[in-house]
Design an enzyme around this catalytic site. Structure first.
Site, PDB file in Angstrom:
ATOM      1  N   ASN A 158       0.801  -1.235   0.000  1.00 18.54           N
ATOM      2  CA  ASN A 158       0.000   0.000   0.000  1.00 18.54           C
ATOM      3  C   ASN A 158       0.831   1.282   0.000  1.00 18.54           C
ATOM      4  O   ASN A 158       0.399   2.302  -0.530  1.00 18.54           O
ATOM      5  CB  ASN A 158      -0.997  -0.003   1.173  1.00 18.54           C
ATOM      6  CG  ASN A 158      -0.344  -0.167   2.514  1.00 18.54           C
ATOM      7  OD1 ASN A 158       0.766  -0.677   2.635  1.00 18.54           O
ATOM      8  ND2 ASN A 158      -1.027   0.259   3.558  1.00 18.54           N
ATOM      9  N   ARG A 166      11.103   3.648   5.592  1.00 21.41           N
ATOM     10  CA  ARG A 166      10.873   3.690   7.034  1.00 21.41           C
ATOM     11  C   ARG A 166      11.643   2.594   7.757  1.00 21.41           C
ATOM     12  O   ARG A 166      11.924   2.708   8.958  1.00 21.41           O
ATOM     13  CB  ARG A 166       9.370   3.577   7.331  1.00 21.41           C
ATOM     14  CG  ARG A 166       9.014   3.975   8.746  1.00 21.41           C
ATOM     15  CD  ARG A 166       7.552   4.287   8.895  1.00 21.41           C
ATOM     16  NE  ARG A 166       6.720   3.098   8.940  1.00 21.41           N
ATOM     17  CZ  ARG A 166       5.387   3.119   9.028  1.00 21.41           C
ATOM     18  NH1 ARG A 166       4.752   4.274   9.041  1.00 21.41           N
ATOM     19  NH2 ARG A 166       4.703   2.001   9.073  1.00 21.41           N
ATOM     20  N   PRO A 182      10.073  -6.717  -0.704  1.00 21.56           N
ATOM     21  CA  PRO A 182       8.842  -5.952  -0.933  1.00 21.56           C
ATOM     22  C   PRO A 182       7.709  -6.858  -1.400  1.00 21.56           C
ATOM     23  O   PRO A 182       7.926  -8.008  -1.798  1.00 21.56           O
ATOM     24  CB  PRO A 182       9.253  -4.974  -2.039  1.00 21.56           C
ATOM     25  CG  PRO A 182      10.307  -5.710  -2.803  1.00 21.56           C
ATOM     26  CD  PRO A 182      11.048  -6.544  -1.784  1.00 21.56           C
ATOM     27  N   ALA A 183       6.492  -6.336  -1.360  1.00 20.68           N
ATOM     28  CA  ALA A 183       5.326  -7.092  -1.825  1.00 20.68           C
ATOM     29  C   ALA A 183       5.445  -7.372  -3.317  1.00 20.68           C
ATOM     30  O   ALA A 183       5.908  -6.526  -4.092  1.00 20.68           O
ATOM     31  CB  ALA A 183       4.049  -6.310  -1.538  1.00 20.68           C
ATOM     32  N   GLU A 257       4.560  -3.877  12.613  1.00 30.18           N
ATOM     33  CA  GLU A 257       3.450  -2.933  12.459  1.00 30.18           C
ATOM     34  C   GLU A 257       2.356  -3.709  11.744  1.00 30.18           C
ATOM     35  O   GLU A 257       2.479  -4.029  10.566  1.00 30.18           O
ATOM     36  CB  GLU A 257       3.912  -1.704  11.660  1.00 30.18           C
ATOM     37  CG  GLU A 257       2.941  -0.550  11.746  1.00 30.18           C
ATOM     38  CD  GLU A 257       1.956  -0.550  10.593  1.00 30.18           C
ATOM     39  OE1 GLU A 257       0.787  -0.951  10.842  1.00 30.18           O
ATOM     40  OE2 GLU A 257       2.335  -0.183   9.486  1.00 30.18           O
ATOM     41  N   LEU A 258       1.297  -4.031  12.484  1.00 30.80           N
ATOM     42  CA  LEU A 258       0.293  -4.976  12.007  1.00 30.80           C
ATOM     43  C   LEU A 258      -1.027  -4.274  11.679  1.00 30.80           C
ATOM     44  O   LEU A 258      -1.060  -3.078  11.443  1.00 30.80           O
ATOM     45  CB  LEU A 258       0.109  -6.077  13.046  1.00 30.80           C
ATOM     46  CG  LEU A 258       1.399  -6.817  13.434  1.00 30.80           C
ATOM     47  CD1 LEU A 258       1.137  -7.854  14.519  1.00 30.80           C
ATOM     48  CD2 LEU A 258       2.057  -7.456  12.227  1.00 30.80           C
TER      49      LEU A 258
END
Length: 483
Positions: A158, A166, A182-183, A257-258
């Site tokens: 996203n 980050r 990465p995705a 971070e969920l």
């Protein structure tokens, strides 16, 4: 599927970054434009051996990079910030092409992403230590911090630029080396960021990137490797729990971070116009595909009719279409699959008695979905329990501030909350009652590279950004010295 012919894409890396070199593999995966369905590129598809080679390269590079002076690491990150800022439009175009988001969202993401390089370039030389006489007087206590080692990083689709920077920026500032995964939906932006770091002077092996269609086996192998020192993950809570189970076998430090289920409270006496403006940002940033997106709206009964009508008008005024056209306010979701998930949630809401508002017209092709307000939602129904990750806003009417707080906290998640109150004093008082790691008071966004980003409960472990961010990649080291 048709290949998109775009000369801009010819300069974007499509290989794996291993030990400072772009490496092609026989196996590739397709990266699609969700606005058109066309193929953007074929990216090298890593297997387990590629993942372990990335760890080897990062491990070899760790010693020299950790030994580099903090200012040396800082200057590399500062150059990365300058390059990324100078080429912001190119990065924004790449984000739009593979992610689908609106141009304004992409530009904002690039600015936010680059700022992590600047912030942590400044933090690299400001890690505090401790020097003091022990209470018993028998020794001197010295505490410093050392980089953990090879950091494995997993980022979502996203925010393909911001989620990479980050993690990379604080890790590199701390003296760690990185393996970034990465995705598969949005790998091009991460590969572009890695090339920016190469151009900024990051030595070979310090940053490695593996893109894979087999994230499970690749991640399992990397996390089992004793040379991997820490994991930083951003993604869903279920996947986070699976990864934590893997890290538990090695007691591997992890930051996560969920998922989120962010409540937005509009309290009695709040300024409705300001609340609507804030709700538009909190809900519609990134088209609603954000862990920080307002997921459920608790509105005082005295304001519910006015707020809902004004919010629906604001959503209805959004122009929907390709993110490459800056005039459009809302782009596509990242895939047809994600769009259909949101449409299914709308159907379930209607079956449970919710009333979705009218839908604006959207382009006939692509993963587009019109924003919708859903009235008559009851707390506990699907839209208040499940992270929507799209432009749907369920409205729950409440009778009091106490009820709003109680319902807002009735979730296993606790990433962020939004509070709109009559004044900042009341808002802060309510914010302190919220069970979330972050609270935005009378505003629709809280994220800032200079602030600690993270959640409570099942929304994560640790913090990214702020003074805390670099410490996720550092180990305290205590020296007992007889002076």
């Amino acid at each position: 599927m048709t290949q998109l012919q775009d000369s801009f894409l010819t300069g974007v890396p499509t290989g794996l970054l291993l030990d400072g070199e772009w490496v092609r593999t026989e196996r590739t995966l397709e990266v699609d434009d969700p606005a058109t369905g066309m193929v953007l590129a074929h990216v090298s598809d890593a297997d387990v051996s590629d993942g372990l080679e990335a760890v080897s390269a990062a491990h070899r590079a760790f010693g020299p990079w950790a030994a580099a002076a903090p200012r040396v690491r800082a200057e590399v990150l500062r150059r990365a910030y300058e390059i990324m800022s100078a080429e912001a439009e190119q990065c924004a175009r790449l984000i739009v092409l593979e992610n689908g988001k609106a141009w304004s969202d992409a530009v904002a993401e690039v600015t936010y992403a680059a700022e992590f390089f600047r912030w942590f370039s400044e933090e690299a030389s400001r890690v505090p230590g401790d020097f003091r006489l022990a209470p018993g007087g028998d020794k001197t206590i010295i505490v410093d911090h050392q980089p953990m080692g090879v950091a494995y990083m997993i980022t979502p689709w996203n925010f393909p630029a911001a989620m990479a920077t980050r993690k990379l920026a604080p890790a590199l500032a701390a003296g760690c080396t990185a393996v970034l995964k990465p995705a598969a939906e949005t790998p091009l932006t991460a590969l572009w960021v890695a090339e920016v770091l190469r151009r900024a002077g990051v030595p070979a092996g310090v940053v490695n990137v593996v893109v894979t269609s087999e994230p499970g086996p690749v991640s399992e192998a990397i996390l089992a490797d004793r040379r991997t020192a820490t994991l930083s993950f951003t993604g869903s809570t279920p996947i986070g729990k699976l990864l934590l189970a893997l890290t538990a076998t090695r007691a591997l430090p992890s930051s996560m971070e969920l998922g989120g289920n962010a409540p937005l409270l509009v309290l009695e006496g709040a300024d409705v116009e300001k609340a609507v403006d804030g709700a538009m940002v909190a809900k519609m940033r990134n088209g609603g595909s954000a862990c920080t997106a307002a997921n459920r709206f608790y509105v005082h009964e005295s304001l519910a009719t006015e707020f809902t009508a004004a919010f629906e008008r604001a959503l209805g005024a959004l122009r929907i279409g390709s993110g490459l056209d800056p005039a459009n306010d809302l782009g596509a979701l990242v895939s047809i699959r994600e769009r259909d998930k949101v449409l299914d949630l709308l159907e379930r809401a209607a079956e449970e008695g919710g009333r979705p508002g009218p839908a604006a017209e959207v382009p006939a092709t692509g993963a587009f979905i019109a924003p919708r307000v859903v009235r008559d939602v009851v707390h506990g129904q699907t839209l208040t329990r499940q992270e929507i990750f799209g432009p749907v806003a369920p409205i729950v009417t409440v009778e009091s501030t106490d009820q709003a707080v109680e319902l807002a906290n009735d979730t296993e998640f606790g990433l962020i909350s939004y509070v709109f109150a009559a004044d900042a004093g009341e808002g802060i008082g309510v914010a302190r009652r919220m069970e979330s790691g972050m609270v935005a008071v009378n505003r629709g966004v809280a994220s800032d590279p200079a602030a600690p980003f993270g959640g409570m409960k099942e929304s994560g472990l640790g913090r990214e950004g702020g003074f805390a961010g670099i410490h996720e990649f550092l180990e305290p080291r205590y020296l007992a010295v007889d002076l």
